[in-house]
Design an enzyme around this catalytic site. Structure first.
Site, mmCIF file in Angstrom:
data_model
loop_
_atom_site.group_PDB
_atom_site.id
_atom_site.type_symbol
_atom_site.label_atom_id
_atom_site.label_comp_id
_atom_site.label_asym_id
_atom_site.label_seq_id
_atom_site.Cartn_x
_atom_site.Cartn_y
_atom_site.Cartn_z
ATOM 1 N N SER A 99 0.718 -1.182 -0.098
ATOM 2 C CA SER A 99 0.080 0.081 -0.166
ATOM 3 C C SER A 99 0.650 1.323 -0.070
ATOM 4 O O SER A 99 0.235 2.309 -0.331
ATOM 5 C CB SER A 99 -0.957 0.021 1.299
ATOM 6 O OG SER A 99 -0.059 -0.154 2.446
ATOM 7 N N ASP A 154 -2.665 8.692 7.573
ATOM 8 C CA ASP A 154 -3.792 7.740 8.050
ATOM 9 C C ASP A 154 -2.877 7.106 9.107
ATOM 10 O O ASP A 154 -1.805 7.300 9.159
ATOM 11 C CB ASP A 154 -4.521 7.075 7.016
ATOM 12 C CG ASP A 154 -3.572 6.093 6.271
ATOM 13 O OD1 ASP A 154 -2.479 5.688 6.699
ATOM 14 O OD2 ASP A 154 -4.043 5.407 5.277
ATOM 15 N N HIS A 176 0.029 5.154 6.781
ATOM 16 C CA HIS A 176 0.749 5.658 5.645
ATOM 17 C C HIS A 176 1.317 7.126 5.603
ATOM 18 O O HIS A 176 0.603 8.150 6.386
ATOM 19 C CB HIS A 176 -0.258 5.663 4.462
ATOM 20 C CG HIS A 176 -0.473 4.197 4.355
ATOM 21 N ND1 HIS A 176 -1.805 3.667 4.677
ATOM 22 C CD2 HIS A 176 0.072 3.267 3.725
ATOM 23 C CE1 HIS A 176 -1.971 2.546 4.467
ATOM 24 N NE2 HIS A 176 -0.697 2.103 3.878
#
Length: 371
Positions: free
Chosen positions: A39, A329, A332
């Site tokens: 991600s 977040d 990240h």
């Protein structure tokens, strides 16, 4: 009739030569870029999959040029975007994007998928994600499509000359070994043995990328896993980085550098370049004010302690100024933090980039190309 046929032939020839010249200019001006991993570098592949590991709803993308969610786990641009920006290339499309056709293939492709790890059982709770073995199979499929577009020789030259980024490892800890107490892998391995195992598997992955024709591969280590807001919320009421996850990173990263050295020695060339993501992150985590952040503990978007619980959603707390937060977040970095990381990738000393930074690589490759 003869004159008309001759004119038609000449026109056709001119068009063909013009197309060839355009293609040649494109090849000289741009360098293809391939991205593999999780991600941290996924730019939208998971949008096309039935999975919970996705970032396709607001407020993701709030600072992206379109101000819309794109599948990137960021408020704006992620690390691959910023590398493309620095090398003057178009942003690579997700491999699953229907827009990845024709000349867009010449730019490269992003094969990354949120939730994946080195091991195929990592991220099993996300169900339908593109495991790293599948990402490499997609590279083979991409090469077949490229050969149909530009021919065998040019396709080989494009792939051999491409820049590649791979980011794996973090999920093998947070979404596997430490996912639940007494996880299958934690019962199977003591931590040092688990690290040795995933490192040995990672070496096979990197060797496979070389076999598939990739000759310049940036390999990022794991960041300081115990310091992200999600882990602070779960494991550290005091706000101190979790020692067990920090230990995992401290075992993993030196061994990653070791296998990169081994592979380069076996090949006889500096194909693989290690990026010290741990130090790049820890600089702004340990002293956020020095880099213009208000905090490196609390995420901009989230809920609960440190905004570290659950996903970033339209119902989450959202900070008004994303540039003041190191983390976008619970897991990240913000775009601003990503820019700091990419600056180190391009300009960092050997404390950050081993054996050399990306600017040095590009300069060397430009000299070799011109010779």
């Amino acid at each position: 009739m003869i004159m008309a046929s001759s004119m038609a032939f000449i026109s056709s020839l001119l068009i063909s030569l013009l197309s060839l010249a355009t293609f040649s200019t494109h090849c000289e001006a741009a360098r293809a870029f391939f991205v593999f991993g999780d991600s941290l570098v996924d730019n939208g592949n998971n949008n096309y999959l039935m999975t919970t590991a996705r970032a396709d709803a607001p407020p993701y993308g709030i600072d992206f040029p379109t101000h819309r969610p794109t599948g990137r786990f960021s408020n704006g641009l992620n690390i691959p975007d910023l590398i493309s920006e620095r090398i003057g290339a178009e942003t690579t499309l997700p491999y699953l994007s229907p827009e990845l056709q024709g000349d867009r293939l010449l730019v490269g492709a992003n094969f990354a998928s949120a939730g994946v790890g080195i091991l195929n059982d990592t991220g099993y709770q996300f169900v339908n994600i593109i495991r790293i073995t599948q990402q490499m199979q997609y590279l083979e499929q991409y090469q077949q499509r490229l050969r149909m577009l530009i021919g065998q020789d040019e396709a080989t030259r494009l792939v051999n000359g491409a820049l590649t980024l791979i980011t794996l490892g973090g999920n093998d800890f947070v979404n596997n070994y430490y996912l639940v107490p007494f996880s299958v892998r934690s019962r199977q391995f003591a931590l040092p043995d688990y690290v040795k195992y995933i490192i040995s598997e990672y070496k096979k992955i990197l060797a496979r990328l070389y076999d598939l024709g990739l000759r310049r591969v940036l390999v990022t280590g794991t960041g300081p896993l115990g310091c992200v807001p999600a882990e602070l919320a779960l494991r550290s009421p005091s706000g101190n980085c979790d020692t067990e996850l920090m230990r995992a990173a401290s075992l993993f990263n030196p061994q990653l550098v070791q296998i990169i050295n081994e592979l380069n020695n076996e090949i006889g060339s500096q194909v693989f370049i290690a990026a010290n993501a741990y130090q790049m992150h820890f600089d702004f985590i340990s002293n956020p004010q020095q880099f213009g952040f208000v905090t490196a503990k609390v995420a901009c978007c989230g809920q609960g302690p440190y905004n570290g619980i659950g996903l970033c959603t339209p119902a989450s707390n959202l900070c008004p100024n994303r540039d003041e937060y190191a983390f976008w977040d619970p897991f990240h970095p913000s775009e601003k933090a990503n820019r700091l990381i990419v600056n180190h990738i391009f300009q960092g000393s050997t404390d950050y980039m081993h054996p050399m930074n990306l600017s040095t690589i590009l300069a060397i490759d430009a000299m070799n190309y011109n010779n």
